[in-house]
Design a protein around this motif. Structure first.
Motif, PDB file in Angstrom:
ATOM      1  N   GLU A  36       0.837  -1.203   0.000  1.00  0.00           N
ATOM      2  CA  GLU A  36       0.000   0.000   0.000  1.00  0.00           C
ATOM      3  C   GLU A  36       0.871   1.251   0.000  1.00  0.00           C
ATOM      4  N   MET A  37       1.860   1.283   0.862  1.00  0.00           N
ATOM      5  CA  MET A  37       2.719   2.464   0.945  1.00  0.00           C
ATOM      6  C   MET A  37       3.534   2.645  -0.338  1.00  0.00           C
ATOM      7  N   LEU A  38       3.957   1.559  -0.946  1.00  0.00           N
ATOM      8  CA  LEU A  38       4.681   1.635  -2.211  1.00  0.00           C
ATOM      9  C   LEU A  38       3.800   2.283  -3.285  1.00  0.00           C
ATOM     10  N   ILE A  39       2.560   1.852  -3.359  1.00  0.00           N
ATOM     11  CA  ILE A  39       1.634   2.401  -4.347  1.00  0.00           C
ATOM     12  C   ILE A  39       1.329   3.870  -4.050  1.00  0.00           C
ATOM     13  N   TYR A  74      -3.801  -6.602 -13.387  1.00  0.00           N
ATOM     14  CA  TYR A  74      -4.617  -5.599 -14.062  1.00  0.00           C
ATOM     15  C   TYR A  74      -4.249  -5.527 -15.546  1.00  0.00           C
ATOM     16  N   ASP A  75      -5.288  -5.503 -16.364  1.00  0.00           N
ATOM     17  CA  ASP A  75      -5.099  -5.393 -17.812  1.00  0.00           C
ATOM     18  C   ASP A  75      -5.500  -3.989 -18.268  1.00  0.00           C
ATOM     19  N   GLU A  76      -5.473  -3.766 -19.563  1.00  0.00           N
ATOM     20  CA  GLU A  76      -5.782  -2.442 -20.106  1.00  0.00           C
ATOM     21  C   GLU A  76      -7.196  -2.001 -19.743  1.00  0.00           C
ATOM     22  N   GLU A  77      -8.126  -2.934 -19.707  1.00  0.00           N
ATOM     23  CA  GLU A  77      -9.503  -2.586 -19.337  1.00  0.00           C
ATOM     24  C   GLU A  77      -9.567  -2.042 -17.911  1.00  0.00           C
ATOM     25  N   LYS A  78      -8.876  -2.704 -16.999  1.00  0.00           N
ATOM     26  CA  LYS A  78      -8.854  -2.256 -15.603  1.00  0.00           C
ATOM     27  C   LYS A  78      -8.107  -0.926 -15.489  1.00  0.00           C
ATOM     28  N   ILE A  79      -7.035  -0.763 -16.228  1.00  0.00           N
ATOM     29  CA  ILE A  79      -6.299   0.507 -16.205  1.00  0.00           C
ATOM     30  C   ILE A  79      -7.199   1.645 -16.679  1.00  0.00           C
ATOM     31  N   ALA A  97       2.590   2.084 -13.428  1.00  0.00           N
ATOM     32  CA  ALA A  97       3.703   1.784 -12.517  1.00  0.00           C
ATOM     33  C   ALA A  97       3.209   0.940 -11.344  1.00  0.00           C
ATOM     34  N   ALA A  98       2.005   1.196 -10.865  1.00  0.00           N
ATOM     35  CA  ALA A  98       1.444   0.401  -9.770  1.00  0.00           C
ATOM     36  C   ALA A  98       1.307  -1.062 -10.188  1.00  0.00           C
ATOM     37  N   VAL A  99       0.885  -1.291 -11.417  1.00  0.00           N
ATOM     38  CA  VAL A  99       0.756  -2.665 -11.926  1.00  0.00           C
ATOM     39  C   VAL A  99       2.139  -3.310 -12.037  1.00  0.00           C
ATOM     40  N   ALA A 100       3.087  -2.590 -12.600  1.00  0.00           N
ATOM     41  CA  ALA A 100       4.457  -3.112 -12.708  1.00  0.00           C
ATOM     42  C   ALA A 100       5.058  -3.360 -11.329  1.00  0.00           C
ATOM     43  N   ASN A 101       4.786  -2.472 -10.393  1.00  0.00           N
ATOM     44  CA  ASN A 101       5.285  -2.661  -9.029  1.00  0.00           C
ATOM     45  C   ASN A 101       4.644  -3.869  -8.362  1.00  0.00           C
ATOM     46  N   GLY A 102       3.389  -4.148  -8.694  1.00  0.00           N
ATOM     47  CA  GLY A 102       2.747  -5.358  -8.172  1.00  0.00           C
ATOM     48  C   GLY A 102       3.479  -6.603  -8.636  1.00  0.00           C
TER      49      GLY A 102
END
Length: 126
Positions: A36-39, A74-79, A97-102
């Motif tokens: 959470e804090m990272l995001i 998360y995919d493009e639709e979710k983004i 970046a949040a998706v990549a960080n996940g």
């Protein structure tokens, strides 16, 4: 009764006072809280922390309670859904970046057993 001493940055905004008193400067060892804090820190880049704190509840809902497994998928639709969410910071680079960080977060967990072990290892787990 003694009055609590706070850092000057906490001011008198309730959201800042609560953050100061309950979170700021306290060690965190729960992986989901660390994610959470990272995001949130990524979302804060270039903005004030109060902006993020005011949107925190909406972020929590939008990002599936900061579940790194879900966020990593998360995919493009979710983004696109996130970019349309007026409750959060709608910056494509920050959302992707949040998706990549996940994804990176999960790799760290796999390699080290937990993100907590990885990050706290730099300070001898103290």
């Amino acid at each position: 009764m003694c009055e609590k001493i706070r850092c000057s940055w906490a001011g008198d905004l309730q959201i800042y006072v609560e953050y100061h008193d309950q979170e700021w400067g306290r060690p965190v060892h729960e992986d989901n809280k660390l994610f959470e804090m990272l995001i949130l820190e990524g979302m804060q880049a270039g903005l004030s922390w109060i902006t993020v704190l005011k949107k925190r509840k909406a972020f929590r809902e939008a990002f599936d309670c900061f579940d790194p497994v879900k966020v990593s998928l998360y995919d493009e639709e979710k983004i696109q859904e996130l970019l349309a969410n007026e409750g959060i910071i709608r910056n494509r680079l920050k959302v992707t970046a949040a998706v990549a960080n996940g994804k990176a977060f999960l790799k760290v967990q796999e390699k080290y057993g937990s993100f907590d072990k990885f990050i706290w290892g730099y300070v001898n787990y103290t």
